[in-house]
Design an enzyme around this catalytic site. Sequence first.
Site, mmCIF file in Angstrom:
data_model
loop_
_atom_site.group_PDB
_atom_site.id
_atom_site.type_symbol
_atom_site.label_atom_id
_atom_site.label_comp_id
_atom_site.label_asym_id
_atom_site.label_seq_id
_atom_site.Cartn_x
_atom_site.Cartn_y
_atom_site.Cartn_z
ATOM 1 N N LEU B 120 0.820 -1.217 0.000
ATOM 2 C CA LEU B 120 0.000 0.000 0.000
ATOM 3 C C LEU B 120 0.853 1.266 0.000
ATOM 4 O O LEU B 120 1.984 1.271 0.463
ATOM 5 C CB LEU B 120 -0.969 -0.025 1.180
ATOM 6 N N ASP B 150 -8.436 4.085 1.927
ATOM 7 C CA ASP B 150 -8.285 5.074 3.000
ATOM 8 C C ASP B 150 -7.195 4.667 3.982
ATOM 9 O O ASP B 150 -6.429 5.504 4.458
ATOM 10 C CB ASP B 150 -9.622 5.348 3.713
ATOM 11 N N ASN B 180 -13.855 3.898 2.966
ATOM 12 C CA ASN B 180 -14.887 2.956 3.436
ATOM 13 C C ASN B 180 -14.797 2.680 4.937
ATOM 14 O O ASN B 180 -15.470 1.778 5.456
ATOM 15 C CB ASN B 180 -14.879 1.658 2.612
ATOM 16 N N ARG B 314 31.849 9.087 -8.270
ATOM 17 C CA ARG B 314 30.593 9.855 -8.300
ATOM 18 C C ARG B 314 30.708 11.026 -9.283
ATOM 19 O O ARG B 314 29.728 11.394 -9.931
ATOM 20 C CB ARG B 314 30.206 10.324 -6.899
ATOM 21 N N GLU B 361 12.965 9.940 -0.594
ATOM 22 C CA GLU B 361 13.559 8.868 -1.395
ATOM 23 C C GLU B 361 12.515 7.891 -1.908
ATOM 24 O O GLU B 361 12.692 7.282 -2.974
ATOM 25 C CB GLU B 361 14.625 8.117 -0.593
ATOM 26 N N ARG B 468 32.891 8.205 -2.563
ATOM 27 C CA ARG B 468 33.029 9.634 -2.293
ATOM 28 C C ARG B 468 34.376 10.183 -2.748
ATOM 29 O O ARG B 468 34.443 11.200 -3.425
ATOM 30 C CB ARG B 468 32.858 9.886 -0.797
#
Lengths: 618, 618
Positions: B120, B150, B180, B314, B361, B468
């Site tokens: 969900l 809901d 509902n 990177r 994210e 990095r």
Amino acid sequence: MDDDRLDLAGRLATQLRVDAIRCSTKAGSGHPTSSLSAADLMAVLLIGHLRYDWDQPDLATNDHLIFSKGHASPLLYSMFRAVGVIDETELITTYRRFGSRLEGHPTPILPWVDVATGSLGQGLPDAVGVCLAGRHLDQLDYHAWVLCGDSETAEGSMWEALDKASYYRLGNLTAIVDVNRLGQRGPTELEWDLDRYAARVEAFGARPLVIDGHDLAAIDAALSQARMEPDKPTVILARTIKAKGVPEIEDKNGWHGKALPPDMAAKAIAALGGPTDLHITTPRPDPGSPAITPAPDTPITLPRYPLGEKVATRVAFGAGIAALAARPEVVVLDGEVGNSTHAEEFAKVAPDRYFEMFIAEQQLVASATGLAVRGYRPFAATFAVFFSRAFDFIRMAGISGVNIALAGSHAGVEIGQDGPSQMALEDIASIRAVHCSVVLYPADATSTVALVAQMADTDGIVYLRTTRGAYPVIYGPDVTFTIGGCQVHGASPSDQVALIGAGVTLHECLAAAAELDAAGIAARVIDLYSIKPLDRSALIEACQVTGSRLVIAEDHYPAGGIGGAVLEALADAGVPALRVAHLAVSGLPGSGTPGELLDAAGISAHHIVSAARKLVGR
Amino acid sequence: MDDDRLDLAGRLATQLRVDAIRCSTKAGSGHPTSSLSAADLMAVLLIGHLRYDWDQPDLATNDHLIFSKGHASPLLYSMFRAVGVIDETELITTYRRFGSRLEGHPTPILPWVDVATGSLGQGLPDAVGVCLAGRHLDQLDYHAWVLCGDSETAEGSMWEALDKASYYRLGNLTAIVDVNRLGQRGPTELEWDLDRYAARVEAFGARPLVIDGHDLAAIDAALSQARMEPDKPTVILARTIKAKGVPEIEDKNGWHGKALPPDMAAKAIAALGGPTDLHITTPRPDPGSPAITPAPDTPITLPRYPLGEKVATRVAFGAGIAALAARPEVVVLDGEVGNSTHAEEFAKVAPDRYFEMFIAEQQLVASATGLAVRGYRPFAATFAVFFSRAFDFIRMAGISGVNIALAGSHAGVEIGQDGPSQMALEDIASIRAVHCSVVLYPADATSTVALVAQMADTDGIVYLRTTRGAYPVIYGPDVTFTIGGCQVHGASPSDQVALIGAGVTLHECLAAAAELDAAGIAARVIDLYSIKPLDRSALIEACQVTGSRLVIAEDHYPAGGIGGAVLEALADAGVPALRVAHLAVSGLPGSGTPGELLDAAGISAHHIVSAARKLVGR
């Protein structure tokens, strides 16, 4: 707060700014500008509102101070210096250094830090757990003050947190949002549109207070008001200026996460009046008595199951936690599936220690973390697959060093008709990788209740994987199960192959062993109910006896699950896995009966028999 | 909609109810009651508002229909029957059966389903990606209609979605919330408090329309209004009754996820007038032209790097995607760290195809999924560790079968001073476990840009892990890198040991090999830049040459990472890993320099040398 105190707060704010600049510039990295924007807020909080006995960080009545914007650690550590729990030398010379407890982002290696932060949008959710304890369990009037960044309000978890905070009427929670308008790479989404922030906060059931975050009197008034609100969380929306106090970079983009160069720092510090040595006394909490007295020695009566009776391990989990309700420190949290995970069995016997988190798995795990901070032993339960929604929270709980239990039901293709969205097939791999995690996956009701009982005394992130369907009880009540143990079935010195399973595949392994036995092939079965840590010696012995013929069957994708755990353990032990057949779920499953899906996945008994025969050469 | 059409809608709603009951009762499981509450909403949508050419599900101008409440699949499949794309027999006899395409929760195995739902709070976020394409890229006026539950509004991801939908002015998005009042285990948090829902929706920048979800004319009016709103997403808040149409269980708790027993179903179906055979014609979209014409053959000029120059991978990622901007289907999404991941290099050359998701994210990955549905090749970038926040979305993207690229920077302890909250140390294990995932971890700039270029043509969930710090370029521009390949350095038939690394540890392995060479120990180094799939043959050859002496060094926790991948591959190949030293990050790291932390973690060159010497016995 009188004028003298406000004046003191002003001087403290300046010292906090100076110290935040000093320590980050000395370190050559860090977030001074994000610290400067919140210095006034924290100075007033420290002087007038945070009730905390710094000599007794474990005092049950202490307020909680959580930096949800953990990158503002220069500010936090400067506050610690101002109250005298760390000294100037430690602050200035060790910040961000190897071996220092003053890490780039705060962790509970420091006694005054509750939870690790730095993954944004987690400090506030964690604080909701702390405040659930305060209001609904401890019934003490400590307050949690959470410094939040404005950027992190983009995380949905912040709204899960406010939603639950208002649902549970957490008047003991105040979020202080440092709305400095600038994120890492540029302006935030809402910049200084405080009205829109306020509308969101209000819609989620909290009380917004909009203030100028550099107006000391306004801050003082808002913090006072926040403490007086009994039934609603308060969110102070403070309009601030990033880098406030260093005019040349105030409200300038491009200065996020950058230490000031030494020359600029020297100039800024001089302009602020230079280093000072204020020592602050914060308001003291009531001495109070301990909130919760864990009773780990409380006798627990676990249910007993007749051999052969079919009982789902998720049902046994429910029975196990219901038995554990005798211990006052045990708390259960549900993700709106308590009738499926059977967590609701706990609610029937200890409704006051059962919290409904609705479908908000991030908050489910964060609440557990916050409750653990207060000394509780929380069990958070949802479908195994939906813990993936909270994976970052589980990871951070590991860094926080809290002790929480996670119970995930409906694992693997075994769930059947619901299809792949509901099947946990990555959980063993992902949770095994988490720092301080324990992964358990029992096959029957007896072992489940035995392990559930031990989860309440096992440190770390303790994950239990349970099965949807009912399978026969295979262990009598006197069999012993331990974290890191296993059960070996039918071992003999002439075994030609070992079949390794856990949970549902253990039953498939047992069926396969019977079939192999009928064909004259001696096979032992290892019930690897404890996947992390695992019983290395039983695996080594199995290798020695069988010539390292292992069939591993798991209701999980092939990468990083039980197969990976076994192979890694053997490699570490220097015992080569010579002949291994690894049966795992390959491809994407669909709907079907559990039997059809186990078979289609290649992990049912007849696949295990075939794999074993191939290894044995018969 | 005129009265005749409204009358038709009423009859259609009844048929949808009957069919939802029939197929779930026949299957013996499923969610009829959650289907019945939304039948009127969907009937009106289908007859009057959903512009869709059912014979051409790939038509660029088709509207999108996404069931965020995927458990209402009986309703969705009954709609498919009503428009004639599946027949009655398939619906009634195959739903939830093994091998059927009508799975418990919808997946794109069906051509009219865009994304898998069932976890969900994901359908609406995915739809935001679809609508970003519609409004900002395709510039076609298709609309996305999302049926939400809901209960799922408790998921923070729903608010991340509405926030981004309003930020990007997605007037082409309509969420229809089936309020509902009942969740799985009891009432929802807000029950029928539509005003509070509306306040939240409005505060998040969308337009709320509160209606009675069983009033066909009101539904029609709201859907018309929704389509006409140019710049704001609309959220229709429909007050409905769970199990509407079966009076004995209407609005009754305890009926979630339960098929009606056959006798009750027969009675209910009879009361509804029995099965019917309505066939509906939905509004047709403009024929239109394809929205996006991918140009995979566009010549791409990748940057070239001089050997020995220090370049962070990177940074090379940024250069690689900037080069890929020549392909119109490539889109980049940032999680408010584009200046760190270097995703912002793409924005400099193709600002129109660069979307800022701020610190959300889950929405970052969901937007990528939605854009992929529309034929784009999205690259979503954030710190590697923060993809853990979206792990459930990554998992579901795998089930959806979309092709998305994820680029995670700042992996491992190598990041240094920021501390453990920012260190990805579980990402390889978790993402390896995902269905259809690919895991890449290059060591230098040359291999990075080569792999980034291939990511745009690689199907599945393609994850790139970057570092990095800046490390020397070790490959010339003519070296070939392939998904599933590796590079072997210094191989000779007399190698006594193989050192296996990737990313930052590859450099440590190379340094270790040099040191071993000086000591007279021949070692080859395997750059395992493609961790999934991996080059099994190179590993087997290394085992054959070295007597299976392998040192594996990885900047990742021990469980399920590169070590697990290597061991699993060798076990599958039947080549035992006889003597393996697995060096990984044990314990919780703190702050420090990258060198200090690599060393403390036991994965630096001198640890590799020691491990190799021990294996070799010298």
